[in-house]
Design an enzyme around this catalytic site. Sequence first.
Site, mmCIF file in Angstrom:
data_model
loop_
_atom_site.group_PDB
_atom_site.id
_atom_site.type_symbol
_atom_site.label_atom_id
_atom_site.label_comp_id
_atom_site.label_asym_id
_atom_site.label_seq_id
_atom_site.Cartn_x
_atom_site.Cartn_y
_atom_site.Cartn_z
ATOM 1 N N ASP A 83 1.537 -70.565 -70.748
ATOM 2 C CA ASP A 83 1.130 -69.760 -71.896
ATOM 3 C C ASP A 83 0.901 -70.660 -73.101
ATOM 4 O OD1 ASP A 83 1.003 -66.916 -73.125
ATOM 5 O OD2 ASP A 83 2.322 -68.020 -74.477
ATOM 6 N N TYR A 88 -0.449 -73.757 -80.990
ATOM 7 C CA TYR A 88 0.648 -74.621 -80.549
ATOM 8 C C TYR A 88 0.274 -76.097 -80.660
ATOM 9 C CZ TYR A 88 2.222 -70.155 -78.623
ATOM 10 O OH TYR A 88 2.591 -68.841 -78.466
ATOM 11 N N LYS A 117 -4.844 -68.430 -76.500
ATOM 12 C CA LYS A 117 -4.925 -67.356 -77.501
ATOM 13 C C LYS A 117 -5.916 -67.686 -78.603
ATOM 14 C CE LYS A 117 -0.050 -66.455 -76.668
ATOM 15 N NZ LYS A 117 0.550 -67.760 -76.457
ATOM 16 N N HIS A 150 -4.134 -63.496 -80.626
ATOM 17 C CA HIS A 150 -2.750 -63.879 -80.911
ATOM 18 C C HIS A 150 -2.023 -62.899 -81.843
ATOM 19 C CE1 HIS A 150 -0.151 -67.787 -81.107
ATOM 20 N NE2 HIS A 150 0.614 -66.723 -81.199
ATOM 21 N N SER A 253 9.901 -64.882 -76.338
ATOM 22 C CA SER A 253 11.212 -65.096 -76.965
ATOM 23 C C SER A 253 12.285 -64.228 -76.299
ATOM 24 C CB SER A 253 11.147 -64.841 -78.471
ATOM 25 O OG SER A 253 10.149 -65.643 -79.069
#
Length: 358
Positions: A83, A88, A117, A150, A253
């Site tokens: 992912d 990032y 994303k 996103h 998360s």
Amino acid sequence: MNLTRPFQRTTALFNRPSVIAQSSPIRLRQPILRYYASMPSPTVKLNSGHQMPLVGFGLWKVNNDTCADQVYNAIKTGYRLFDGACDYGNEVESGQGVARAIKDGIVKREDLFLVSKLWNSFHDHDQVEPICKKQLKDWGIDYFDLYIVHFPISLKYVDPSERYPPGFTYDGKHVVEGNATIQETWQAMEKLQQKGMAKSIGISNFNSQLIMDLLRYAKIAPATLQIEHHPYLTQEGLVKYAQSKGIAITAYSSFGPQSFLELDIKQAKDTPLLMDHDTVKKIAEKHSKTPAQVLLRWATQRDIAVIPKSNNQGRLAQNLDVTGWDLGEDELDAVSGLNKSLRFNDPVNYGVPLPIFV
Ligand code: NAD
């Protein structure tokens, strides 16, 4: 806090796309779980017809210098879903890890499920395809298995040759909203799928109201909804609504506050860790599993995909072993009962004045 790169720690399946005619109702299909001998993780069948592994590896806060090795090692360990995201800042290195694993004969491209994303600064209809192309080039691949919006936030365009990834600010300091509607962005996302640049398309951080609206004009329904999801933020209504519309849920998360300690987020520091919670620890002991595995199984047993990340080999392997054994209904309920509706990944917590979750 780094406003430019708030999400960075240091310096921070091939069938024809299932296009749903505008006039016809969106097909309502529950994700179906299947176990595939060739897949290390069971997969969930998406409304696009493709299979998505139920367990994957998240690339947020994976440092650039170790990223290629971590991806390569995760593939060796059995991970097939990765992912990633523009934000990032490690798509080049992620692609290098993938390329090495393919070169060494560990996997073929078609064995992998690569996710990326669309960042907020590229929501304008005409910017979606160019940025997706750039991201594909960074990864060194010619299609994403899944490409996700996103956040439901449009920010002013930032030229990638000037600053990339742009983060939440226009100029390194100021957050400047853009003008793109979700409708124009989603229609550009649909084109990506129609052109084969993404086999499935999805959304992230959307609430039910936005999804209801999107489904009114969508020719292609989102295949997945990626949301913060852990026992302190169960979002049961949203999960149930999306699943009822055939949209598969991916949890991010999954360990709650754990991921946000390293970002110095106050809410995380003030909240007891889920892995230390008596309820979770007792269930883990009973099943001879770790608290982390209980937290992940609590999601996967309810058809919710997970994408934990670790650079510790033991944890990497244990995070993959979160299917094929079951918690009791009472145990699932006990974990769900820890809900505090407590969100950690809110732009507001990073000093970004966009209160999207209120
Ligand atoms: P995570 O759930 O992967 O947790 C990471 C933390 O847990 C790290 O501190 C890690 O060392 C620790 N950990 C991992 N496995 C463990 C184990 N078995 N035992 C003990 N500790 C363990 O958190 P995350 O990175 O916030 O989320 C996972 C992924 O979700 C991200 O990498 C990213 O791909 C995605 N994500 C998406 C969004 C979004 O807006 N769509 C936001 C956040 C994260």
